[in-house]
Design an enzyme around this catalytic site. Structure first.
Site, PDB file in Angstrom:
ATOM      1  N   ARG A 124      47.069  -0.185  26.159  1.00  0.00           N
ATOM      2  CA  ARG A 124      46.016   0.724  26.651  1.00  0.00           C
ATOM      3  C   ARG A 124      45.433   1.600  25.539  1.00  0.00           C
ATOM      4  NH1 ARG A 124      49.865   1.322  30.729  1.00  0.00           N
ATOM      5  NH2 ARG A 124      49.371   0.053  32.539  1.00  0.00           N
ATOM      6  N   LYS A 146      32.062   1.688  18.456  1.00  0.00           N
ATOM      7  CA  LYS A 146      31.834   0.480  19.260  1.00  0.00           C
ATOM      8  C   LYS A 146      32.790  -0.619  18.807  1.00  0.00           C
ATOM      9  CE  LYS A 146      26.916   0.674  20.461  1.00  0.00           C
ATOM     10  NZ  LYS A 146      25.611   0.038  20.218  1.00  0.00           N
ATOM     11  N   GLU A 188      20.165  -2.673   7.154  1.00  0.00           N
ATOM     12  CA  GLU A 188      20.564  -1.544   8.017  1.00  0.00           C
ATOM     13  C   GLU A 188      20.319  -0.212   7.297  1.00  0.00           C
ATOM     14  OE1 GLU A 188      21.385  -1.820  11.152  1.00  0.00           O
ATOM     15  OE2 GLU A 188      22.203  -3.831  11.441  1.00  0.00           O
ATOM     16  N   LYS A 228      24.064   8.333  10.989  1.00  0.00           N
ATOM     17  CA  LYS A 228      24.657   7.639  12.138  1.00  0.00           C
ATOM     18  C   LYS A 228      25.618   8.565  12.886  1.00  0.00           C
ATOM     19  CE  LYS A 228      26.440   3.726  14.321  1.00  0.00           C
ATOM     20  NZ  LYS A 228      26.705   2.328  14.424  1.00  0.00           N
ATOM     21  N   GLU A 238      25.571   5.601  24.006  1.00  0.00           N
ATOM     22  CA  GLU A 238      24.268   4.936  23.973  1.00  0.00           C
ATOM     23  C   GLU A 238      23.510   5.029  25.292  1.00  0.00           C
ATOM     24  OE1 GLU A 238      24.027   1.320  21.508  1.00  0.00           O
ATOM     25  OE2 GLU A 238      22.642   0.573  22.996  1.00  0.00           O
ATOM     26  N   ARG A 242      20.973   7.122  20.760  1.00  0.00           N
ATOM     27  CA  ARG A 242      21.689   6.083  20.004  1.00  0.00           C
ATOM     28  C   ARG A 242      20.956   4.741  20.073  1.00  0.00           C
ATOM     29  NH1 ARG A 242      28.211   4.954  19.532  1.00  0.00           N
ATOM     30  NH2 ARG A 242      27.998   3.192  18.117  1.00  0.00           N
ATOM     31  N   ASN A 246      18.832   0.622  17.352  1.00  0.00           N
ATOM     32  CA  ASN A 246      18.512  -0.795  17.567  1.00  0.00           C
ATOM     33  C   ASN A 246      17.134  -1.170  17.050  1.00  0.00           C
ATOM     34  OD1 ASN A 246      20.968  -1.512  18.723  1.00  0.00           O
ATOM     35  ND2 ASN A 246      20.347  -0.627  20.678  1.00  0.00           N
ATOM     36  N   HIS A 249      16.380  -4.734  16.120  1.00  0.00           N
ATOM     37  CA  HIS A 249      17.450  -5.575  16.671  1.00  0.00           C
ATOM     38  C   HIS A 249      17.031  -6.384  17.899  1.00  0.00           C
ATOM     39  CE1 HIS A 249      19.808  -3.301  13.851  1.00  0.00           C
ATOM     40  NE2 HIS A 249      20.897  -3.951  14.164  1.00  0.00           N
ATOM     41  N   HIS A 253      18.316  -9.822  17.051  1.00  0.00           N
ATOM     42  CA  HIS A 253      19.367 -10.500  17.835  1.00  0.00           C
ATOM     43  C   HIS A 253      18.840 -11.799  18.431  1.00  0.00           C
ATOM     44  CE1 HIS A 253      21.929  -6.650  18.610  1.00  0.00           C
ATOM     45  NE2 HIS A 253      22.380  -7.335  17.582  1.00  0.00           N
ATOM     46  N   HIS A 266      23.166 -11.466   9.927  1.00  0.00           N
ATOM     47  CA  HIS A 266      22.698 -10.433  10.863  1.00  0.00           C
ATOM     48  C   HIS A 266      21.601  -9.558  10.228  1.00  0.00           C
ATOM     49  CE1 HIS A 266      22.649  -7.408  13.966  1.00  0.00           C
ATOM     50  NE2 HIS A 266      22.917  -6.472  13.074  1.00  0.00           N
TER      51      HIS A 266
HETATM   52  N1  GLY Z   1      24.893  -0.661  15.770  1.00  0.00           N
HETATM   53  C1  GLY Z   1      24.262   0.270  16.608  1.00  0.00           C
HETATM   54  C2  GLY Z   1      25.198   1.293  17.167  1.00  0.00           C
HETATM   55  O1  GLY Z   1      26.308   1.454  16.694  1.00  0.00           O
HETATM   56  O2  GLY Z   1      24.861   1.946  18.087  1.00  0.00           O
END
Ligand code: GLY
Length: 367
Positions: A124, A146, A188, A228, A238, A242, A246, A249, A253, A266
């Protein structure tokens, strides 16, 4: 070490310490110990990174009194699967890993996401330390908590927010990075500058990453990380700002997916996506041709692609991939557009006809 504490009330932003430097891998164990990480350290890496930096990482941990173990897996996006996570769970269980232990993710985005997901879910949740070894992971994927694995239906569909206790950013890793990978990560960096930092963009318009001294690289990376961190603190899960991260992206993507992840790295797909998002912004009257030209020129200067190869994917296939990615996520197709440098906006009303026109334009051979 810079401590960047989050909002105490929100578990998603539990304090993450950041250590930046040139040649600081040797201080990994000391930094971890200073944060009170007391159990064993389980290093997860890929074979290429493990061969190069595994011994130094283990030595750094042993010097600080840890009893580390290391697992090197075959790298690549396919490792980020349920099966990949299951192998790591078995390894941790065989090793009798405990709640007080720490997973150290040593590698790029795939390792950070996968090891992070394992740390978020094993028992957990156990502590995570991120040691990102490429630009992309240093400025983006290792920052902000993330973690994810892929499903056959799409990328990053299963995951958790699990902030690292420590992220150690060492620019010395970048010396061994293949030029293509360095450039890919730089997309990026440029994205961050376009979104938030016009002076940084102006600086980068005339600079190529492989032409920078390590000191300058460290300054640029530190600045991107600070942006960031600021955004993630405002919006850890997000729901708002946040999403701005993107930029480039939505198309990026979709190009990756339509080309079955075989054609573009990427960051390369993001570079094409940045050109596309800027063009959509231009066609909606938000930015002028001069700024669109500057953005494209800066991407080209860094050796990044600004058009996609329509023999690999057609504009229609890219549009379909964008729509199906969002469908898989149960979300609406969302666009990050720009009104200028440092002035982004989130919109959902870009007509598919305009997107298709821009994808046609974007798939032409670059002049
Ligand atoms: N890669 C975008 C974020 O971490 O929100």
């Amino acid at each position: 070490m810079i401590a960047l504490a989050g909002t105490d009330a929100d578990t998603h932003t539990a304090a993450t310490a950041l250590a930046f430097g040139d040649g600081i891998l040797g201080a990994l164990g000391q930094n971890m110990a200073a944060l009170g990480l007391a159990g064993r350290a389980f290093v997860i890496t890929d074979e290429r990174v493990g061969e190069r930096y595994g011994d130094a990482t283990m030595a750094a941990l042993e010097r600080a009194g840890y009893r580390p173990a290391l697992r090197a897996i075959a790298g690549g996006e396919t490792a980020k699967s349920l099966a990949g996570a299951a192998k790591l769970y078995s390894w941790l269980a065989d090793e009798r890993a405990e709640r007080r232990d720490t997973i150290v993710a040593l590698g790029g985005g795939v390792i950070g996401d996968l090891a992070g997901f394992v740390a978020a879910t094993y028992l957990r949740g156990i502590a995570l330390v991120q040691v990102p070894t490429n630009v992309l992971a240093q400025v983006d994927s290792a920052i902000g908590g993330k973690t994810a694995i892929n499903l056959p239906h799409g990328k990053n569909l299963v995951g958790a927010f699990h902030p690292a206790r420590l992220t150690l950013i060492d620019v010395a890793f970048l010396d061994s990075l293949p030029l293509r990978e360095l450039r890919s990560g730089w997309a990026e960096v440029l994205k961050t500058a376009i979104l938030f930092d016009p002076p940084l963009f102006e600086l980068l318009e005339t600079a190529q990453p492989h032409g920078l001294e390590r000191r300058q690289l460290l300054d640029v990376i530190t600045r991107c990380v600070q942006w960031k961190v600021k955004i993630v603190k405002e919006d850890p899960t997000e729901k708002g700002p946040r999403m701005l991260l993107n930029l480039g992206h939505t198309i990026g993507h979709a190009i990756e997916a339509a080309c079955r992840y075989e054609t573009y790295l990427h960051g390369e797909a993001v570079a094409i996506g940045l050109t596309g998002a800027t063009e959509i912004s231009r066609r909606r009257g938000l930015v002028d041709q001069a700024l669109a030209g500057r953005i494209e020129a800066s991407l080209r200067l860094d050796g990044l692609p600004v058009r996609f190869d329509r023999t690999k994917a057609t504009p229609e296939q890219v549009l379909a991939a964008a729509a199906s990615d969002k469908k898989a996520q149960g979300a609406r197709l969302r666009w990050i557009l720009i009104r200028g440098l440092g002035d982004p906006e989130i919109v959902t009303d870009v007509p598919p006809e305009l997107v298709l026109d821009v994808l046609e334009w974007l798939s032409e051979p670059a002049a």
